[in-house]
Design a protein around this motif. Structure first.
Motif, PDB file in Angstrom:
ATOM      1  N   GLN A  40      33.931  74.230  20.158  1.00  0.00           N
ATOM      2  CA  GLN A  40      34.416  73.240  19.201  1.00  0.00           C
ATOM      3  C   GLN A  40      35.408  72.342  19.947  1.00  0.00           C
ATOM      4  OE1 GLN A  40      33.543  72.893  15.984  1.00  0.00           O
ATOM      5  NE2 GLN A  40      32.285  74.719  15.773  1.00  0.00           N
ATOM      6  N   ILE A  41      35.137  71.043  19.983  1.00  0.00           N
ATOM      7  CA  ILE A  41      35.943  70.142  20.805  1.00  0.00           C
ATOM      8  C   ILE A  41      36.531  69.029  19.947  1.00  0.00           C
ATOM      9  CG2 ILE A  41      35.941  68.554  22.768  1.00  0.00           C
ATOM     10  CD1 ILE A  41      33.675  70.216  23.973  1.00  0.00           C
ATOM     11  N   GLN A  42      37.825  68.846  20.083  1.00  0.00           N
ATOM     12  CA  GLN A  42      38.516  67.743  19.428  1.00  0.00           C
ATOM     13  C   GLN A  42      38.866  66.721  20.499  1.00  0.00           C
ATOM     14  OE1 GLN A  42      41.651  68.483  16.340  1.00  0.00           O
ATOM     15  NE2 GLN A  42      42.990  67.451  17.796  1.00  0.00           N
ATOM     16  N   ARG A  43      38.309  65.529  20.386  1.00  0.00           N
ATOM     17  CA  ARG A  43      38.494  64.481  21.396  1.00  0.00           C
ATOM     18  C   ARG A  43      39.542  63.480  20.929  1.00  0.00           C
ATOM     19  NH1 ARG A  43      33.242  66.139  21.388  1.00  0.00           N
ATOM     20  NH2 ARG A  43      32.249  66.446  23.427  1.00  0.00           N
ATOM     21  N   LYS A  44      40.408  63.073  21.868  1.00  0.00           N
ATOM     22  CA  LYS A  44      41.428  62.090  21.550  1.00  0.00           C
ATOM     23  C   LYS A  44      41.703  61.246  22.789  1.00  0.00           C
ATOM     24  CE  LYS A  44      45.810  63.039  21.153  1.00  0.00           C
ATOM     25  NZ  LYS A  44      47.095  63.616  20.702  1.00  0.00           N
ATOM     26  N   GLY A  45      40.845  60.251  23.011  1.00  0.00           N
ATOM     27  CA  GLY A  45      41.045  59.357  24.146  1.00  0.00           C
ATOM     28  C   GLY A  45      40.960  60.079  25.466  1.00  0.00           C
ATOM     29  N   ASP A  46      42.103  60.215  26.128  1.00  0.00           N
ATOM     30  CA  ASP A  46      42.154  60.858  27.440  1.00  0.00           C
ATOM     31  C   ASP A  46      42.398  62.358  27.327  1.00  0.00           C
ATOM     32  OD1 ASP A  46      44.732  60.450  26.398  1.00  0.00           O
ATOM     33  OD2 ASP A  46      45.623  60.704  28.374  1.00  0.00           O
ATOM     34  N   GLU A  47      42.367  62.884  26.123  1.00  0.00           N
ATOM     35  CA  GLU A  47      42.710  64.294  25.895  1.00  0.00           C
ATOM     36  C   GLU A  47      41.592  65.004  25.152  1.00  0.00           C
ATOM     37  OE1 GLU A  47      46.048  66.768  23.290  1.00  0.00           O
ATOM     38  OE2 GLU A  47      46.499  64.737  24.004  1.00  0.00           O
ATOM     39  N   GLN A  48      41.406  66.279  25.495  1.00  0.00           N
ATOM     40  CA  GLN A  48      40.456  67.110  24.762  1.00  0.00           C
ATOM     41  C   GLN A  48      41.075  68.469  24.485  1.00  0.00           C
ATOM     42  OE1 GLN A  48      36.447  67.628  26.031  1.00  0.00           O
ATOM     43  NE2 GLN A  48      35.961  65.462  26.035  1.00  0.00           N
ATOM     44  N   LEU A  49      40.884  68.940  23.248  1.00  0.00           N
ATOM     45  CA  LEU A  49      41.266  70.287  22.866  1.00  0.00           C
ATOM     46  C   LEU A  49      39.988  71.035  22.525  1.00  0.00           C
ATOM     47  CD1 LEU A  49      43.358  72.457  22.105  1.00  0.00           C
ATOM     48  CD2 LEU A  49      43.407  71.466  19.812  1.00  0.00           C
TER      49      LEU A  49
END
Length: 256
Positions: A40-49
């Motif tokens: 499960q990946i949460q993408r935010k521009g230059d960041e990934q959780l």
């Protein structure tokens, strides 16, 4: 994961980073025998959780995945001028996570975000200008995976630091893959005097390894020997792909 200095980049470079980052992460996972499509990946521009289940492959994540990611970054950056390099801060933590309406929820998620903003990660990349990746393991991950002996890494590959971000304060373990420690590095990392888990010895840890001393032949004094001996040379030729995980390579002469 978070790309260093992303906010200072041009619009075009930011778009390029957002395009290239997930592909680098995917290739690293495939190299480690993992499939990020199952995460499960949460993408935010230059960041990934990324959230993945605890399934017994945690040592592979800490060991193989990080090693392949460092290699992918090295190849990527070798084709670019220094100003266009991609450098990453990375954190691995474990705990309960809930899927929420707008992403992930839980104290483990908050802890991961705080660790990612630790000034020791920024300091590690500043101290090692040639490094592409700085990694923090939470104390829980470090003790269960590394100190537990489940990887090819040792406790000496990491430096203990105390992370303080907002209301969060915790012990974490810092590593800069492929970087040698510099004598002044510890002060830049805010490295504390700590106790090595493996030996119980109190020492001031270096950031990415320690200076080693060898016996010289002149009077048995301690020091670094730069003598090159070429009397006996053995050469091993390897062809094709070689799986050398866990291997130790030594270079030297038969005379010492």
């Amino acid at each position: 994961m978070d790309a260093q200095a992303y906010g200072r980049e041009s619009d075009r470079r930011q778009s390029e980073i957002q395009h290239d980052l997930p592909r680098l992460l995917d290739r690293a996972a495939r190299g480690a025998g993992m499939d990020r499509a199952e995460w499960q990946i949460q993408r935010k521009g230059d960041e990934q959780l990324a959230v993945r289940p605890l399934d017994g492959t945690e040592p592979r994540l800490v060991d193989d995945y990080v090693r392949h990611l460092a290699a992918e970054l090295r190849r990527y950056n070798a084709q670019r001028v220094p100003e266009a390099r991609m450098r990453l801060r990375a954190v691995i933590h474990q705990g309960l996570v809930e899927l929420a309406e707008n992403g992930f929820a839980g104290s483990a998620v908050v802890a991961t975000a705080r660790l990612l903003n630790a000034h020791q990660l920024y300091g590690a990349l500043a101290a090692h200008s040639g490094a592409d990746l700085a990694l923090l393991l939470s104390d829980d991950v470090f003790r269960s995976v590394v100190a537990g002996g489940h990887t090819t890494l040792t406790t000496d590959d990491f430096t203990r630091v105390t992370v303080q971000v907002k209301e969060y304060e915790a012990t974490a373990w810092l590593r800069v893959p492929g970087a040698g420690a510099s004598p002044a590095a510890s002060s830049e990392y805010d490295v504390e005097e700590t106790r090595r888990p493996a030996t119980g010895e109190v020492s001031r840890e270096k950031a990415a390894g320690r200076e080693s001393a060898v016996e010289t032949e002149a009077g048995g004094a301690r020091g670094i020997s730069h003598e090159y001996r070429s009397g006996n040379v053995n050469v091993t030729h390897m062809y094709g792909s070689v799986d050398a995980r866990g291997a130790v390579f030594g270079f030297g002469s038969a005379g010492g």
